[in-house]
Design an enzyme around this catalytic site. Structure first.
Site, PDB file in Angstrom:
ATOM      1  N   GLY A 148      -6.085  -7.341   1.879  1.00  0.00           N
ATOM      2  CA  GLY A 148      -4.979  -6.289   1.130  1.00  0.00           C
ATOM      3  C   GLY A 148      -3.486  -6.550   1.611  1.00  0.00           C
ATOM      4  N   THR A 149      -3.235  -6.850   2.686  1.00  0.00           N
ATOM      5  CA  THR A 149      -1.913  -7.219   3.072  1.00  0.00           C
ATOM      6  C   THR A 149      -1.502  -8.687   2.446  1.00  0.00           C
ATOM      7  OG1 THR A 149      -2.063  -6.172   5.224  1.00  0.00           O
ATOM      8  CG2 THR A 149      -0.390  -7.863   5.063  1.00  0.00           C
ATOM      9  N   ASN A 151      -4.077   6.515   1.733  1.00  0.00           N
ATOM     10  CA  ASN A 151      -5.117   6.295   2.613  1.00  0.00           C
ATOM     11  C   ASN A 151      -5.232   7.413   3.559  1.00  0.00           C
ATOM     12  OD1 ASN A 151      -2.279   5.002   3.224  1.00  0.00           O
ATOM     13  ND2 ASN A 151      -3.196   4.745   5.365  1.00  0.00           N
ATOM     14  N   GLN A 166      -7.512   1.991  -1.590  1.00  0.00           N
ATOM     15  CA  GLN A 166      -8.333   3.185  -1.455  1.00  0.00           C
ATOM     16  C   GLN A 166      -9.069   3.844  -2.385  1.00  0.00           C
ATOM     17  OE1 GLN A 166      -9.154   4.177   1.774  1.00  0.00           O
ATOM     18  NE2 GLN A 166      -7.866   2.991   2.983  1.00  0.00           N
ATOM     19  N   GLY A 225     -12.033  -5.578  -0.294  1.00  0.00           N
ATOM     20  CA  GLY A 225     -13.464  -5.457  -0.206  1.00  0.00           C
ATOM     21  C   GLY A 225     -14.097  -4.632   0.767  1.00  0.00           C
ATOM     22  N   HIS A 226     -13.342  -4.882   2.032  1.00  0.00           N
ATOM     23  CA  HIS A 226     -13.851  -3.944   3.025  1.00  0.00           C
ATOM     24  C   HIS A 226     -13.783  -2.327   3.089  1.00  0.00           C
ATOM     25  CE1 HIS A 226     -10.649  -2.711   5.950  1.00  0.00           C
ATOM     26  NE2 HIS A 226      -9.932  -3.864   5.180  1.00  0.00           N
ATOM     27  N   THR A 242     -10.367 -24.256   0.417  1.00  0.00           N
ATOM     28  CA  THR A 242     -11.610 -24.144  -0.089  1.00  0.00           C
ATOM     29  C   THR A 242     -11.910 -22.415  -0.109  1.00  0.00           C
ATOM     30  OG1 THR A 242     -12.275 -25.885   0.697  1.00  0.00           O
ATOM     31  CG2 THR A 242     -14.127 -24.734   0.299  1.00  0.00           C
ATOM     32  N   CYS A 267      -3.915   2.627  10.167  1.00  0.00           N
ATOM     33  CA  CYS A 267      -3.023   1.360   9.820  1.00  0.00           C
ATOM     34  C   CYS A 267      -1.590   1.717  10.544  1.00  0.00           C
ATOM     35  CB  CYS A 267      -2.709   1.152   8.314  1.00  0.00           C
ATOM     36  SG  CYS A 267      -4.283   0.864   7.565  1.00  0.00           S
TER      37      CYS A 267
END
Length: 438
Positions: A85-86, A180, A208, A232-233, A272, A375
């Site tokens: 995300g960063t 968040n 979030q 994703g996480h 890639t 964070c």
């Protein structure tokens, strides 16, 4: 992921990260084994990885496009895969600035950015690196000035305040979709539409929000956001994969290169593709919109079922803490009072007379949660330093220094909640007894 069994650490930090969904792992495995080819290859081994990457882009788009959106309408080049995300947030800011040089102030050469005072460091620190005030002649270019629009005491920014902050040289408005730490949901649909009317680029960090609230229409072609960060996480995919939605032709193509190389990601990010992880975020996206049958034979989408259950668990947790500590300390829920204005899984709770850093040091092996935000650096010790988010919301210091951030997940059970609340309550009581003895 459930942790109700005795002697197991109960996980209540889903805003920090989520476990990978089993279906996501299953979807990824073929691309770690026999579908190992490079998607840029023109031979047989590249065909399936290329198809899978394309399908993942379509799956992500369905989360943010209007409900009547179909694959036939899709332009998958709008999705750029990144590592986190960063990276997506940094890329969005850079693209907006480079594409808006024509707006620079004629006298100073400066651009302007509007944001809020509760953004993630991936936004606030990135903007600081471009800021003339913070960097003088150093740091990143082009140079900018930044207006940090304050939120109210519930952690929500006013759409009108954001619009009032726009100047002739404003290159970007960036407002997170949901916070968040306290779960406050921002009026990003309104802000996006208003920014489009004013011809100002709008970006939102939706890390979030994905999987917790309905984001369909946020990427509407006419009134939606120009750029959207998805991670994703935060919704069942692995760490190390994220995406940035970039509305077609909203930024200059010749200024949109992040990494130069083989021309992957539409030429924006050479290198890639991480096919297994891209497949993972695509599968996690699909899961959220699948239909789930209910006991009354009706059906809801998985994200809706998850949201209902998480809200129940979140409310149960607050009730247990409040009842368990009513004779020992005052419990204060931080953030929006209205349920529709906050994430269904997030509880920011202040415990008066407690230092949350010390509390976590005592319970961290049995209850996994955060003091403020995962964070940010954990604090709230002798210096009484606490989260900048809580400061922005003017949370009273006696509650802010004792604030826990607890976030539940779709698999959190009532047993998890009851045991976690019992552990927190007992440790707070023990601490209060110890203090009262002196």
């Amino acid at each position: 992921m459930s942790a109700a069994a005795p002697n197991k650490c109960i996980y209540l930090d889903y805003n920090g990260t989520t476990p990978i969904h089993p279906s996501v792992i299953n979807a990824m495995m073929p691309y770690l084994t026999h579908h190992f080819g490079n998607p840029s290859s023109s031979h047989f081994y590249g065909h399936e990885p290329k198809r899978a990457v394309h399908q993942a882009r379509l799956s992500l788009l369905k989360l943010i496009q209007p409900r009547d959106y179909t694959d036939a309408d899709a332009d998958s080049s709008c999705i750029v895969f990144t590592g986190c995300g960063t990276e997506s947030n940094n890329l969005a800011i850079r693209l907006a600035l480079l594409s808006s040089m024509h707006k620079a102030n004629a006298q100073t050469g400066l651009l302007h950015v509007v944001t809020t005072n509760i953004e993630h460091p991936a936004i606030s620190q990135c903007l600081a690196s471009y800021s003339l005030e913070n960097n003088n002649n150093g740091g990143m270019t082009p140079k900018i000035t930044v207006t940090h629009v304050p939120v109210n005491k519930e952690g929500i920014v006013s759409t009108q305040d954001v619009l009032d902050a726009i100047q002739p040289n404003t290159a970007l408005v960036t407002v997170m979709t949901a916070n968040n730490e306290v779960g406050s949901i921002q009026p990003v649909f309104e802000i996006a539409a208003a920014c489009r009317e004013r011809n100002v680029l709008f970006h939102t960090d939706a890390a979030q929000a994905v999987g917790k609230i309905d984001l369909r229409g946020l990427a509407h072609e006419d009134v939606g956001a120009d750029m959207i960060t998805m991670v994703g996480h935060k919704f069942g995919a692995p760490k190390g994969i994220a995406a940035l939605y970039i509305r077609k032709q909203c930024v200059r193509e010749d200024d949109s290169v992040l990494l130069m190389g083989g021309g992957q990601e539409g030429g924006r990010r050479g290198g890639t593709e991480n096919v297994p992880y891209i497949v993972g975020i695509g599968r996690a996206s699909e899961l959220l919109l699948e239909q789930q049958a209910l006991e009354d034979d009706s059906k809801l989408e998985v994200w809706q079922c998850n949201a209902r259950r998480m809200e129940q668990m979140r409310d149960r947790l607050l009730k247990n803490l409040t009842c368990g500590l009513e004779n020992h300390t005052v419990v204060r829920a931080n953030g929006p009072s209205c349920a529709t204005n906050r994430l269904p899984n997030t509880l920011s709770v202040g415990l008066r007379g407690i230092q949350s850093g010390m509390l976590l040091s005592r319970i961290g092996n049995v209850v996994a949660c955060g003091a403020g935000s995962a964070c940010h650096s954990s604090s709230s010790s002798s210096g009484c330093s606490y989260s900048s988010i809580l400061k922005a919301m003017e949370v009273p210091p006696e509650y802010a220094v004792g604030t826990l951030r607890l976030s539940v997940g779709p698999d959190t059970t009532s047993e998890d909640i009851d045991r976690a609340a019992s552990i927190i309550v007992e440790e707070v009581r023990r601490h209060k007894r110890f203090k009262d003895s002196y």
